[in-house]
Design an enzyme around this catalytic site. Sequence first.
Site, short mmCIF file in Angstrom:
data_model
loop_
_atom_site.label_atom_id
_atom_site.label_comp_id
_atom_site.label_asym_id
_atom_site.label_seq_id
_atom_site.Cartn_x
_atom_site.Cartn_y
_atom_site.Cartn_z
N LYS A 13 -37.99 -29.25 -2.32
CA LYS A 13 -38.15 -27.79 -2.46
C LYS A 13 -39.34 -27.46 -3.37
O LYS A 13 -40.17 -26.64 -3.03
CB LYS A 13 -36.88 -27.16 -3.05
CG LYS A 13 -35.63 -27.41 -2.21
CD LYS A 13 -34.41 -26.75 -2.80
CE LYS A 13 -34.00 -27.28 -4.17
NZ LYS A 13 -33.57 -28.71 -4.18
N ARG A 88 -27.47 -20.95 -5.88
CA ARG A 88 -26.88 -22.27 -5.67
C ARG A 88 -25.36 -22.18 -5.53
O ARG A 88 -24.71 -23.21 -5.33
CB ARG A 88 -27.17 -23.13 -6.90
CG ARG A 88 -28.14 -24.28 -6.67
CD ARG A 88 -28.32 -24.91 -8.01
NE ARG A 88 -28.92 -26.18 -8.09
CZ ARG A 88 -30.18 -26.43 -8.42
NH1 ARG A 88 -31.03 -25.46 -8.55
NH2 ARG A 88 -30.58 -27.67 -8.60
N ARG A 127 -39.01 -40.09 -8.97
CA ARG A 127 -39.75 -38.84 -9.21
C ARG A 127 -40.33 -38.86 -10.62
O ARG A 127 -39.69 -39.31 -11.56
CB ARG A 127 -38.83 -37.63 -9.05
CG ARG A 127 -39.47 -36.34 -9.54
CD ARG A 127 -38.81 -35.10 -9.00
NE ARG A 127 -37.48 -34.87 -9.53
CZ ARG A 127 -36.71 -33.84 -9.19
NH1 ARG A 127 -37.14 -32.96 -8.29
NH2 ARG A 127 -35.51 -33.70 -9.70
N ARG A 160 -37.43 -37.07 -15.49
CA ARG A 160 -36.40 -36.13 -15.96
C ARG A 160 -35.14 -36.90 -16.31
O ARG A 160 -34.73 -37.79 -15.56
CB ARG A 160 -36.09 -35.10 -14.86
CG ARG A 160 -37.11 -33.98 -14.79
CD ARG A 160 -36.93 -33.08 -13.61
NE ARG A 160 -35.55 -32.69 -13.31
CZ ARG A 160 -35.21 -31.84 -12.34
NH1 ARG A 160 -36.16 -31.29 -11.59
NH2 ARG A 160 -33.97 -31.54 -12.11
N ARG A 171 -25.01 -34.61 -9.31
CA ARG A 171 -25.72 -33.42 -8.82
C ARG A 171 -25.53 -33.27 -7.31
O ARG A 171 -25.37 -32.17 -6.80
CB ARG A 171 -27.20 -33.50 -9.18
CG ARG A 171 -27.43 -33.33 -10.67
CD ARG A 171 -28.81 -33.78 -11.09
NE ARG A 171 -29.87 -33.00 -10.50
CZ ARG A 171 -31.12 -33.41 -10.34
NH1 ARG A 171 -31.46 -34.64 -10.72
NH2 ARG A 171 -32.02 -32.64 -9.81
P1 ADP Z 1 -36.54 -30.73 -5.23
O1 ADP Z 1 -37.41 -29.65 -5.81
O2 ADP Z 1 -35.89 -30.30 -3.94
O3 ADP Z 1 -35.56 -31.31 -6.20
P2 ADP Z 1 -38.99 -32.33 -5.27
O4 ADP Z 1 -39.99 -31.45 -4.61
O5 ADP Z 1 -39.07 -32.43 -6.76
O6 ADP Z 1 -37.49 -31.93 -4.81
O7 ADP Z 1 -39.09 -33.78 -4.61
C1 ADP Z 1 -38.28 -34.85 -5.06
C2 ADP Z 1 -39.08 -36.17 -5.06
O8 ADP Z 1 -39.34 -36.55 -3.71
C3 ADP Z 1 -40.45 -36.06 -5.73
O9 ADP Z 1 -40.72 -37.31 -6.34
C4 ADP Z 1 -41.41 -35.79 -4.56
O10 ADP Z 1 -42.72 -36.30 -4.84
C5 ADP Z 1 -40.75 -36.59 -3.44
N1 ADP Z 1 -40.90 -35.96 -2.13
C6 ADP Z 1 -40.85 -34.64 -1.81
N2 ADP Z 1 -40.96 -34.47 -0.47
C7 ADP Z 1 -41.06 -35.71 0.06
C8 ADP Z 1 -41.20 -36.22 1.40
N3 ADP Z 1 -41.23 -35.38 2.46
N4 ADP Z 1 -41.26 -37.55 1.58
C9 ADP Z 1 -41.20 -38.40 0.51
N5 ADP Z 1 -41.08 -37.99 -0.76
C10 ADP Z 1 -41.01 -36.67 -1.00
P1 AMP Z 2 -33.45 -28.32 -10.48
O1 AMP Z 2 -34.75 -28.42 -11.21
O2 AMP Z 2 -33.47 -27.26 -9.42
O3 AMP Z 2 -33.00 -29.66 -9.97
O4 AMP Z 2 -32.37 -27.82 -11.55
C1 AMP Z 2 -32.11 -28.59 -12.71
C2 AMP Z 2 -30.80 -28.16 -13.35
O5 AMP Z 2 -30.88 -26.79 -13.78
C3 AMP Z 2 -29.57 -28.18 -12.43
O6 AMP Z 2 -28.99 -29.46 -12.32
C4 AMP Z 2 -28.66 -27.18 -13.16
O7 AMP Z 2 -28.07 -27.73 -14.31
C5 AMP Z 2 -29.65 -26.12 -13.61
N1 AMP Z 2 -29.82 -25.07 -12.57
C6 AMP Z 2 -30.98 -24.76 -11.90
N2 AMP Z 2 -30.79 -23.75 -11.05
C7 AMP Z 2 -29.48 -23.40 -11.15
C8 AMP Z 2 -28.66 -22.44 -10.50
N3 AMP Z 2 -29.15 -21.61 -9.57
N4 AMP Z 2 -27.35 -22.39 -10.84
C9 AMP Z 2 -26.82 -23.20 -11.78
N5 AMP Z 2 -27.55 -24.15 -12.42
C10 AMP Z 2 -28.86 -24.25 -12.11
#
Ligand code: ADP
Ligand code: AMP
Length: 227
Positions: A13, A88, A127, A160, A171
């Site tokens: 995302k 969420r 990541r 992270r 999660r």
């Molecule tokens: P989210 O925001 O949904 O948690 P991220 O955008 O942070 O996900 O992506 C999670 C991890 O996967 C990151 O390390 C990113 O570089 C990698 N990633 C994202 N999209 C792809 C893809 N289509 N193929 C492989 N790796 C990906």
């Molecule tokens: P994310 O970066 O989207 O993976 O979010 C990291 C963490 O932030 C999550 O695991 C939750 O603890 C908190 N968080 C982010 N967005 C929300 C949401 N919409 N509702 C509740 N917790 C959230």
Amino acid sequence: MILILIGPPGAGKGTQAQQLAREFGFRHLSSGDLLRAERASGTDLGQRVAAYMDAGQLVPDDLIIEVILQRIFGDDRGPGVLLDGFPRTLPQARALDDALRRHASSVRRVLDIHVPDDVVLDRLTARRVCPQCDSVYHLTFRPPRVPGLCDRDGTPLIQRPDDQADVVARRLRHYHEMTEPLRDYYRRQGLLLTIDGNQPVDRVTQALRDAVRDLLAPPPASQRPPG
Ligand code: ADP
Ligand code: AMP
């Protein structure tokens, strides 16, 4: 225009939202980035959400709803807002709908990035993120040009704390229990568009780009109101 990106943690995302924001001028509003910034600044909110985040739990609805709604309506620049990580839960989705209704607006489309759990685990444990500008990398699929440093600002990348395998598993459980029901909620409203997120980044971007272009395109003349 309000667009929502949903999908499990690690679906891509943030990666896709950053790209779409660059291409279309959308405002990217990531609830996770926002909460991490609050923590880094040591605000009262940051202190209240820290333990939930580190444990891989969702923060309470009332806390996140208030901050996000303020941000959505606080700044009207650009052609739209891309919500990443919010809503969420069903109460969050309903609160968003109510607030938008009060502003004579509504959600335009929900872009649902679908990725299986085993892929999520591989992605999140490798990541790396920039604590300065929130750029997202992956050790194999999206490595930075200089190992360990952000391409944009040279800041040392970090892992992270909630990307450890055991926290990721929790999660994912919360995603399936609390967030996945939103897919039905939006499907019933005819808003859900599911995209295969288990393909290379650029292919996912292309699918999302096509969806956004469709939304931005003027309707064909036959469907325009007269006059
Ligand atoms: P989210 O925001 O949904 O948690 P991220 O955008 O942070 O996900 O992506 C999670 C991890 O996967 C990151 O390390 C990113 O570089 C990698 N990633 C994202 N999209 C792809 C893809 N289509 N193929 C492989 N790796 C990906
Ligand atoms: P994310 O970066 O989207 O993976 O979010 C990291 C963490 O932030 C999550 O695991 C939750 O603890 C908190 N968080 C982010 N967005 C929300 C949401 N919409 N509702 C509740 N917790 C959230």
